[in-house]
Write a protein that holds these residues in place. Structure first.
Motif, short mmCIF file in Angstrom:
data_model
loop_
_atom_site.label_atom_id
_atom_site.label_comp_id
_atom_site.label_asym_id
_atom_site.label_seq_id
_atom_site.Cartn_x
_atom_site.Cartn_y
_atom_site.Cartn_z
N TRP A 60 -10.22 -29.00 7.85
CA TRP A 60 -11.35 -29.03 8.88
C TRP A 60 -11.09 -28.11 10.07
O TRP A 60 -12.25 -27.28 10.69
N ILE A 61 -9.99 -27.60 10.42
CA ILE A 61 -9.72 -26.62 11.31
C ILE A 61 -8.66 -25.47 11.02
O ILE A 61 -7.99 -25.77 10.13
N PRO A 62 -9.30 -24.04 11.20
CA PRO A 62 -8.21 -23.03 10.88
C PRO A 62 -7.00 -23.14 11.81
O PRO A 62 -6.96 -22.78 12.71
N ASP A 81 -14.23 -25.41 21.02
CA ASP A 81 -14.39 -24.51 20.16
C ASP A 81 -12.93 -23.90 19.65
O ASP A 81 -12.31 -23.51 20.58
N GLU A 83 -10.73 -21.45 16.98
CA GLU A 83 -10.78 -20.34 16.05
C GLU A 83 -9.50 -20.21 15.64
O GLU A 83 -8.58 -20.50 16.10
N LEU A 86 -8.78 -18.28 8.67
CA LEU A 86 -8.95 -19.15 7.31
C LEU A 86 -8.03 -18.19 6.38
O LEU A 86 -7.42 -18.97 5.37
N GLY A 92 -12.23 -18.15 11.37
CA GLY A 92 -13.16 -19.12 11.16
C GLY A 92 -13.33 -19.76 12.57
O GLY A 92 -12.36 -19.60 13.42
N SER A 94 -14.35 -23.65 14.05
CA SER A 94 -14.40 -25.26 14.08
C SER A 94 -14.72 -25.84 15.33
O SER A 94 -14.31 -25.28 16.14
N GLY A 111 -15.17 -30.31 12.31
CA GLY A 111 -15.86 -29.55 11.25
C GLY A 111 -15.89 -28.21 11.36
O GLY A 111 -15.86 -27.62 12.62
N ARG A 112 -16.17 -27.70 10.24
CA ARG A 112 -16.12 -25.98 10.15
C ARG A 112 -17.51 -25.56 10.63
O ARG A 112 -18.41 -26.12 10.07
N MET A 115 -17.74 -18.41 10.07
CA MET A 115 -16.87 -17.46 10.09
C MET A 115 -17.25 -16.61 11.39
O MET A 115 -18.25 -16.62 11.96
#
Length: 117
Positions: A60-62, A81, A83, A86, A92, A94, A111-112, A115
């Motif tokens: 779910w999270i980078p 937010d 970032e 990925l 990316g 999320s 959630g994603r 990009m």
């Protein structure tokens, strides 16, 4: 919200650190009631629940080079937010929702969003 996400951001960082260490007690404490429905399975051991939570958060999270770039605070709800990388060179975004329960901020869902570059 400013970069870093304030108190909800600090709680998210601590929650993610616990998940990366696969430490079930702080994962459970840092999860909202709704998140626990996903993470806490009665048929799993605490170690298995921690492993599952860590894997879900990675999806779910980078987490590589993760930065909280901002977000919104709406009373007892914060939308952050986040970032991160990925893949090498591919950022990316999320969106992570944190809820305040009593005096503590807890992870609720993520959630994603897409990009970045």
């Amino acid at each position: 919200m400013a970069a870093g996400g304030g108190e909800p951001g600090k709680a998210l960082i601590a929650f993610i650190a616990a998940s990366q260490k696969k430490n079930w007690t702080p994962i459970k404490a840092g999860s909202s009631a709704d998140a626990l429905k996903t993470f806490d399975k009665s048929y799993n051991t605490p170690a298995e629940n921690a492993e599952s939570a860590a894997e879900l958060l990675k999806a779910w999270i980078p987490l590589q080079k993760m930065t909280i770039t901002g977000g919104q605070l709406r009373g007892n709800l914060a939308v952050l937010d986040v970032e991160g990388e990925l893949f090498p060179g591919q950022l990316g975004l999320s969106v992570v929702q944190m809820v305040k329960t009593g005096t503590a901020w807890q992870f609720d869902r993520a959630g994603r969003a897409g990009m970045v570059r």
